[in-house]
Design an enzyme around this catalytic site. Sequence first.
Site, PDB file in Angstrom:
ATOM      1  N   ARG A   1       1.818  -5.028   6.069  1.00 41.72           N
ATOM      2  CA  ARG A   1       1.100  -4.015   5.286  1.00 41.72           C
ATOM      3  C   ARG A   1       1.902  -2.732   5.361  1.00 41.72           C
ATOM      4  O   ARG A   1       2.254  -2.273   6.453  1.00 41.72           O
ATOM      5  CB  ARG A   1      -0.311  -3.787   5.808  1.00 41.72           C
TER       6      ARG A   1
ATOM      7  N   ASP B   1       0.831  -1.205   0.000  1.00 41.02           N
ATOM      8  CA  ASP B   1       0.000   0.000   0.000  1.00 41.02           C
ATOM      9  C   ASP B   1       0.871   1.264   0.000  1.00 41.02           C
ATOM     10  O   ASP B   1       1.956   1.276   0.589  1.00 41.02           O
ATOM     11  CB  ASP B   1      -0.896  -0.020   1.244  1.00 41.02           C
TER      12      ASP B   1
ATOM     13  N   HIS C   1       2.548   3.327  -9.077  1.00 40.37           N
ATOM     14  CA  HIS C   1       2.423   1.880  -9.305  1.00 40.37           C
ATOM     15  C   HIS C   1       3.667   1.348 -10.033  1.00 40.37           C
ATOM     16  O   HIS C   1       4.120   0.244  -9.753  1.00 40.37           O
ATOM     17  CB  HIS C   1       1.151   1.565 -10.090  1.00 40.37           C
TER      18      HIS C   1
ATOM     19  N   ARG D   1     -11.773   1.693  -8.999  1.00 35.97           N
ATOM     20  CA  ARG D   1     -10.893   2.872  -9.136  1.00 35.97           C
ATOM     21  C   ARG D   1     -11.156   3.558 -10.482  1.00 35.97           C
ATOM     22  O   ARG D   1     -11.773   2.968 -11.370  1.00 35.97           O
ATOM     23  CB  ARG D   1      -9.432   2.427  -9.050  1.00 35.97           C
TER      24      ARG D   1
ATOM     25  N   LEU E   1      12.025 -19.698  -4.838  1.00 38.26           N
ATOM     26  CA  LEU E   1      11.009 -18.894  -4.140  1.00 38.26           C
ATOM     27  C   LEU E   1       9.693 -19.042  -4.903  1.00 38.26           C
ATOM     28  O   LEU E   1       9.688 -18.961  -6.133  1.00 38.26           O
ATOM     29  CB  LEU E   1      11.421 -17.406  -4.140  1.00 38.26           C
TER      30      LEU E   1
END
Length: 244
Positions: A178, A17, A34, A68, A128
């Site tokens: 977060r 976030d 972003h 959005r 991973l």
Amino acid sequence: MTTKMTVVPSHIAIVMDGNGRWAKKRFMPRLAGHKQGLEALRRCVHLCIERGVRVLTVFAFSSENWNRPEDEVSGLMNLLAGALTKEVPSLHAEGVQLRFVGERANLSEKVRNGFAQAEALTAGNDCLVLNICFNYGGRWDIVQAAARLAQEGKPITESSLSAAMALAHVPDPDLVIRTGAETRISNFLLWQSAYSEFYFSSALWPDFGAEQLDAAIADFAQRERRFGKTSEQITPTSGEQVSA
Ligand code: FPP
């Protein structure tokens, strides 16, 4: 020199976030945040491999993000499409197994094909596991799992539901982080985070790097995970012992 032992979480999940605020602070469009968020994700994958984390799960696009502004939604879709072309080969070379988690039905054919190709290419990798939650919601996941079991006429139990969930291929997250100074779960891993440790970072996601990840891991290492038991009942190690 003394070697400090620390407990590294096997599975870290992150709500990334703060991209919008990162961009706003710089008088840039939200999409620039972003894009920088994608860079931060790239960096975080490297760091997790270096630190011995086995699974990284990130919340890239929620079921609610369709609400959005249209240009932001299409910008995120384009960013994803570009990442599928540009990032997948290098992730594959690093031994990352990619999994896309979420509802695919209302995504474009190009994106759906990109997901399938990336998953097929990297299926054999075991350095991973990177779960990218895209068009994902915790409630969606519980409902789709229950609906599937009902359709197959199977009983709904804790283990059958767990096995039908979208993250059944990995153990539950040990640590949920977060960023962006918000302290909500926002419909992320509702089922799987039942016994996860939570860590809230004030860093905006594009600024999240080694210092912030190590602080989260160090905080996790101090926690006593009791899984409903008493302190006396539990063994001292709930993760992998490594030197740091
Ligand atoms: C939340 O920040 C972030 C998102 C909704 C998108 C996360 C996407 C990335 C990190 C890009 C990389 C992902 C892929 C695979 C395309 P926000 O926009 O809600 O930030 P704000 O709270 O500051 O407005």
